[in-house]
Write a protein that holds these residues in place. Structure first.
Motif, PDB file in Angstrom:
ATOM      1  N   ALA A   1       0.839  -1.192   0.000  1.00 38.33           N
ATOM      2  CA  ALA A   1       0.000   0.000   0.000  1.00 38.33           C
ATOM      3  C   ALA A   1       0.873   1.239   0.000  1.00 38.33           C
ATOM      4  O   ALA A   1       1.740   1.388   0.877  1.00 38.33           O
ATOM      5  CB  ALA A   1      -0.914  -0.008   1.214  1.00 38.33           C
ATOM      6  N   ALA A   2       0.657   2.109  -0.960  1.00 37.28           N
ATOM      7  CA  ALA A   2       1.476   3.310  -1.117  1.00 37.28           C
ATOM      8  C   ALA A   2       0.696   4.555  -0.710  1.00 37.28           C
ATOM      9  O   ALA A   2      -0.517   4.640  -0.932  1.00 37.28           O
ATOM     10  CB  ALA A   2       1.935   3.434  -2.558  1.00 37.28           C
TER      11      ALA A   2
ATOM     12  N   PHE B   1       1.097   7.644  -6.939  1.00 38.74           N
ATOM     13  CA  PHE B   1       1.477   6.264  -7.185  1.00 38.74           C
ATOM     14  C   PHE B   1       1.550   5.921  -8.674  1.00 38.74           C
ATOM     15  O   PHE B   1       2.468   5.233  -9.121  1.00 38.74           O
ATOM     16  CB  PHE B   1       0.471   5.348  -6.479  1.00 38.74           C
ATOM     17  N   SER B   2       0.608   6.417  -9.453  1.00 37.61           N
ATOM     18  CA  SER B   2       0.515   6.030 -10.863  1.00 37.61           C
ATOM     19  C   SER B   2       1.636   6.607 -11.722  1.00 37.61           C
ATOM     20  O   SER B   2       1.754   6.259 -12.901  1.00 37.61           O
ATOM     21  CB  SER B   2      -0.835   6.441 -11.433  1.00 37.61           C
ATOM     22  N   THR B   3       2.464   7.458 -11.150  1.00 39.39           N
ATOM     23  CA  THR B   3       3.548   8.066 -11.925  1.00 39.39           C
ATOM     24  C   THR B   3       4.912   7.456 -11.610  1.00 39.39           C
ATOM     25  O   THR B   3       5.945   7.986 -12.032  1.00 39.39           O
ATOM     26  CB  THR B   3       3.609   9.585 -11.697  1.00 39.39           C
ATOM     27  N   TYR B   4       4.904   6.360 -10.876  1.00 32.47           N
ATOM     28  CA  TYR B   4       6.163   5.697 -10.525  1.00 32.47           C
ATOM     29  C   TYR B   4       6.140   4.215 -10.886  1.00 32.47           C
ATOM     30  O   TYR B   4       5.154   3.506 -10.624  1.00 32.47           O
ATOM     31  CB  TYR B   4       6.441   5.829  -9.029  1.00 32.47           C
ATOM     32  N   HIS B   5       7.247   3.764 -11.472  1.00 37.30           N
ATOM     33  CA  HIS B   5       7.472   2.343 -11.617  1.00 37.30           C
ATOM     34  C   HIS B   5       7.754   1.771 -10.230  1.00 37.30           C
ATOM     35  O   HIS B   5       8.366   2.433  -9.393  1.00 37.30           O
ATOM     36  CB  HIS B   5       8.659   2.081 -12.538  1.00 37.30           C
ATOM     37  N   MET B   6       7.341   0.541 -10.026  1.00 36.00           N
ATOM     38  CA  MET B   6       7.473  -0.090  -8.717  1.00 36.00           C
ATOM     39  C   MET B   6       8.112  -1.461  -8.864  1.00 36.00           C
ATOM     40  O   MET B   6       8.162  -2.030  -9.972  1.00 36.00           O
ATOM     41  CB  MET B   6       6.100  -0.234  -8.070  1.00 36.00           C
ATOM     42  N   ALA B   7       8.564  -2.005  -7.743  1.00 32.32           N
ATOM     43  CA  ALA B   7       9.226  -3.311  -7.804  1.00 32.32           C
ATOM     44  C   ALA B   7       9.119  -4.040  -6.467  1.00 32.32           C
ATOM     45  O   ALA B   7       8.822  -3.444  -5.425  1.00 32.32           O
ATOM     46  CB  ALA B   7      10.694  -3.147  -8.175  1.00 32.32           C
TER      47      ALA B   7
ATOM     48  N   SER C   1       1.482  -7.116 -10.130  1.00 33.41           N
ATOM     49  CA  SER C   1       0.389  -6.325 -10.681  1.00 33.41           C
ATOM     50  C   SER C   1       0.211  -5.076  -9.830  1.00 33.41           C
ATOM     51  O   SER C   1       0.815  -4.955  -8.758  1.00 33.41           O
ATOM     52  CB  SER C   1      -0.911  -7.139 -10.739  1.00 33.41           C
ATOM     53  N   ARG C   2      -0.628  -4.169 -10.305  1.00 32.71           N
ATOM     54  CA  ARG C   2      -0.890  -2.947  -9.550  1.00 32.71           C
ATOM     55  C   ARG C   2      -2.300  -2.476  -9.831  1.00 32.71           C
ATOM     56  O   ARG C   2      -2.860  -2.734 -10.907  1.00 32.71           O
ATOM     57  CB  ARG C   2       0.133  -1.861  -9.887  1.00 32.71           C
ATOM     58  N   HIS C   3      -2.842  -1.764  -8.857  1.00 32.95           N
ATOM     59  CA  HIS C   3      -4.169  -1.153  -8.992  1.00 32.95           C
ATOM     60  C   HIS C   3      -3.982   0.306  -8.626  1.00 32.95           C
ATOM     61  O   HIS C   3      -3.959   0.674  -7.443  1.00 32.95           O
ATOM     62  CB  HIS C   3      -5.161  -1.850  -8.060  1.00 32.95           C
ATOM     63  N   ASN C   4      -3.841   1.146  -9.629  1.00 32.63           N
ATOM     64  CA  ASN C   4      -3.501   2.548  -9.365  1.00 32.63           C
ATOM     65  C   ASN C   4      -4.596   3.291  -8.603  1.00 32.63           C
ATOM     66  O   ASN C   4      -4.305   4.173  -7.801  1.00 32.63           O
ATOM     67  CB  ASN C   4      -3.174   3.260 -10.676  1.00 32.63           C
TER      68      ASN C   4
ATOM     69  N   ALA D   1       9.282  -1.450  -3.382  1.00 34.53           N
ATOM     70  CA  ALA D   1      10.147  -0.293  -3.563  1.00 34.53           C
ATOM     71  C   ALA D   1       9.660   0.580  -4.710  1.00 34.53           C
ATOM     72  O   ALA D   1       9.062   0.087  -5.672  1.00 34.53           O
ATOM     73  CB  ALA D   1      11.577  -0.749  -3.830  1.00 34.53           C
ATOM     74  N   ARG D   2       9.955   1.875  -4.596  1.00 32.67           N
ATOM     75  CA  ARG D   2       9.604   2.837  -5.621  1.00 32.67           C
ATOM     76  C   ARG D   2      10.848   3.216  -6.410  1.00 32.67           C
ATOM     77  O   ARG D   2      11.873   3.604  -5.830  1.00 32.67           O
ATOM     78  CB  ARG D   2       9.013   4.093  -4.977  1.00 32.67           C
ATOM     79  N   ARG D   3      10.761   3.093  -7.738  1.00 36.50           N
ATOM     80  CA  ARG D   3      11.889   3.475  -8.573  1.00 36.50           C
ATOM     81  C   ARG D   3      12.127   4.974  -8.468  1.00 36.50           C
ATOM     82  O   ARG D   3      11.195   5.780  -8.496  1.00 36.50           O
ATOM     83  CB  ARG D   3      11.622   3.093 -10.031  1.00 36.50           C
ATOM     84  N   GLY D   4      13.377   5.352  -8.352  1.00 41.00           N
ATOM     85  CA  GLY D   4      13.720   6.757  -8.307  1.00 41.00           C
ATOM     86  C   GLY D   4      13.354   7.459  -9.606  1.00 41.00           C
ATOM     87  O   GLY D   4      13.183   6.831 -10.647  1.00 41.00           O
TER      88      GLY D   4
END
Length: 127
Positions: A22-23, A28-34, A70-73, A96-99
């Motif tokens: 949970a972010a 959230f929708s503007t970042y690649h995640m991992a 997966s993700r749910h923006n 983690a959130r990509r810089g």
């Protein structure tokens, strides 16, 4: 910025678990995640990454075909569905959130390219 990972637990080999991340505190929708993981006595390793809207997903060879990111923006949440779990999947799993640096590769697998991390959730797979 906060990332809260949850869903870990104890499962038998061959079983399944679904992790959530949970972010909050950022768009959230503007970042690649991992997802990354760290087993006892080992370095943190890449598991999977997902693009902004989920159209691009990339996996470590060790989990390909078994795990699904997966993700749910709209819910500001990322997931990791883990199937056919093996004892070697035992680890603390981190989201983690990509810089946002322009020089950072989009689907980077390098931990230092990620700027915010969740607290981790422990997954234990028994044989």
């Amino acid at each position: 910025v906060q990332l809260q990972a949850s869903g870990g637990g104890l499962v038998q080999a061959g079983g399944s678990l679904k992790l959530s991340c949970a972010a909050s505190g950022f768009s959230f929708s503007t970042y690649h995640m991992a997802w990354f993981r760290q087993a006892p006595g080992k370095e943190r390793e890449f598991v999977a990454t997902i693009s902004l809207y989920g159209g691009g997903t990339y996996y470590a060879d060790s989990v390909k075909g078994r795990f699904t990111i997966s993700r749910h923006n709209a819910k500001n949440t990322m997931y990791l569905q883990m199937n056919s779990l093996k004892p070697e999947d035992t680890a603390v799993y981190y989201c983690a959130r990509r810089g946002s640096g322009v020089s950072i590769p989009i689907a980077t697998r390098t931990a230092s390219d990620y700027d915010y991390w969740g607290q981790g959730t422990l997954v234990t797979v028994s044989s």
